[in-house]
Design a protein around this motif. Structure first.
Motif: not given
Length: 493
Positions: A260-279
């Motif tokens: 019914d509800v979900l969240q996505l992690n864009t750095h895991k699935t959609f190749s965006t920066p992560h941690l010190s690489g960006g917000a």
């Protein structure tokens, strides 16, 4: 011994500065009262500009990221971020806008965010999305707040969230922050949800069941439809931790599984920066009946065009200033458009293929904990070796490999029998050649563990990090082991 910036400090030394002749000497007492002014120096290091630049450049060279090498950090994907997406997100029309400028001047941005939300909805089987959450755990919190608001709107009080014992540590943390009590559901020896335990825990206090599918064990929950039916029959909702969506994209949708509800992690699935690489960014999706409770603003479209809608009386309110981390969201949109439907599916297929390849190559020394095929990450055991998973992972650092997630050592929510398990996630962005290079280093450490286990137990030996060792350890080393076996100052480890 590596120097800190304070070791370089010398009284009276500073970088070159320019004084504005229109202001003369700046007197802080002109703007602050006496109680607000410091009476002692702040204690900053005093160094020249060239010393400052060289010091932090040297620190940067000692850092490790996905642009340096493979990053098999299971459970928290670190994949390559396409550089052209950085370029597109920094186009003048995006980089130079300001959230305080008139909304009527931002129609292009509203259109992009609207279509990105539509893409997320199509990929996940949800009906509506908010792009505000600042990271994956923030998206979990947002979804749980929406669930709470929905129950309250119906005059129903439910205060328990059921969470699998294989859950990410953020799951119980998010549930607790949202005001819920957490109860754990055990997994079977095969690593799947125990249906009997779930049935016994379901009662009228349960607001939702929170699951990741595939789980953090790297296994697909085969009974997910039956789980969804039991949860909904109890009047509860099913919330999806989308951390592992990168193994399903274009193949199967959580919304079709019954979530019914979900969240996505864009750095895991959609190749965006992560941690010190960006917000970060953790978009949250819901089925239609929960749409009225989404955070404000919601980007909408009507005859006037695209605009942010603030007039939502049942909304849970804002969860982030303005419209989320727009620069990250633009990168995710670029990734989706670059790959297209077939490319996104291929990315998921390659993630699963790579993980199974790694598992098969390493299985003679590091057999899979649950056997059989895995999804996008494999859970491997060091029980055949004479060292712990913790020691094995730290020795990998000496060979230039970022250590994988240590399931038992790092996550107290996992069962005790996984103490010597490592979670390895190669991601779809690694080539066969880079996987082979990484695998050879794993195998080298495995052979070292059998031939000279103490060498592995006291690692790392050649890097700028050390391990706290028990007394009487290898070669009489002291409690803190440094890069060359020298003692490390405890304040600098």
């Amino acid at each position: 011994m590596k120097q800190t910036i304070f070791d370089l400090s010398r009284p009276g030394v500073s970088g070159a500065g320019l004084r504005d002749p229109d202001f003369g000497e700046l007197d802080p007492s002109r703007w602050f009262d006496a109680e607000s002014l410091r009476t002692e120096p702040i204690g900053l290091p005093e160094v020249s500009e060239v010393e400052l630049v060289r010091h932090y450049t040297a620190l940067g060279h000692r850092a490790y990221g996905v642009d340096d090498g493979s990053y098999p950090l299971g459970s928290c994907t670190m994949k390559y971020n396409p550089k052209r997406h950085d370029h597109l997100a920094n186009l003048e029309g995006f980089a130079h806008v300001h959230p305080r400028q008139p909304e009527s001047t931002l129609p292009g941005l509203w259109e992009l965010l609207f279509h990105l939300a539509e893409c997320f909805a199509e990929l996940t089987g949800m009906d509506h999305f908010t792009l505000q959450p600042a990271a994956g755990a923030h998206g979990e919190l947002t979804g749980l707040m929406i669930i709470r608001a929905w129950f309250e709107s119906r005059g129903v009080k439910r205060d328990v969230i059921l969470i699998q014992d294989s859950a990410h540590g953020t799951n119980p943390a998010s549930a607790s922050m949202a005001g819920y009590r957490c109860e754990m559901i055990r997994t079977t020896p095969e690593g799947l949800t125990d249906l009997d335990a779930l049935e016994a825990a379901l009662d009228d206090s349960v607001a939702a069941v929170m699951l990741t599918n595939p789980s953090t064990f790297g296994l697909f929950e085969r009974n997910i439809r039956e789980i969804a039916e039991r949860v909904h029959a109890n009047g509860s909702l099913l919330i999806y931790d989308g951390a592992n969506m990168n193994s399903l994209m274009g193949i199967v949708r959580p919304g079709d599984m019954g979530f019914d509800v979900l969240q996505l992690n864009t750095h895991k699935t959609f190749s965006t920066p992560h941690l010190s690489g960006g917000a970060g960014s953790g978009p949250c999706g819901v089925k239609a009946f929960l749409e009225p409770f989404l955070p404000v603003p919601v980007i909408r479209r009507d005859a006037r065009g695209y605009f942010p809608d603030e007039d939502r009386p049942r909304s849970i309110g804002r969860v982030k200033s303005f419209y989320g981390h727009v620069g990250i969201l633009i990168r995710a949109y670029c990734y989706i458009l670059t790959c297209g439907p077939q490319g996104l599916r291929t990315a998921s297929e390659n993630a699963v293929l790579n993980a199974n390849y790694v598992q098969a190559r390493l299985s003679p020394y590091l057999p899979p904990v649950f056997g059989g095929r895995c999804m996008h990450e494999c859970l491997l055991s060091t029980t055949k070796l004479q060292v712990s998973a913790f020691d094995f992972a730290k020795r990998l650092i000496d060979h230039g490999v970022h250590p994988p997630t240590l399931v038992g050592a790092g996550c107290v929510y996992f069962p005790g029998h996984l103490r010597d398990a490592m979670l390895v996630e190669p991601t779809e962005t690694e080539t066969l050649e880079s996987l082979d290079r990484m695998i050879e280093k794993f195998l080298r450490v495995a052979r070292e563990a059998l031939e000279d286990p103490e060498l592995v137990r006291t690692a790392p030996h050649t890097r700028d990090v050390g391990k706290i060792l028990p007394s009487g350890s290898r070669d009489g080393q002291p409690a803190y082991s440094g890069p060359t076996g020298q003692p490390m100052d405890s304040e600098r480890t």
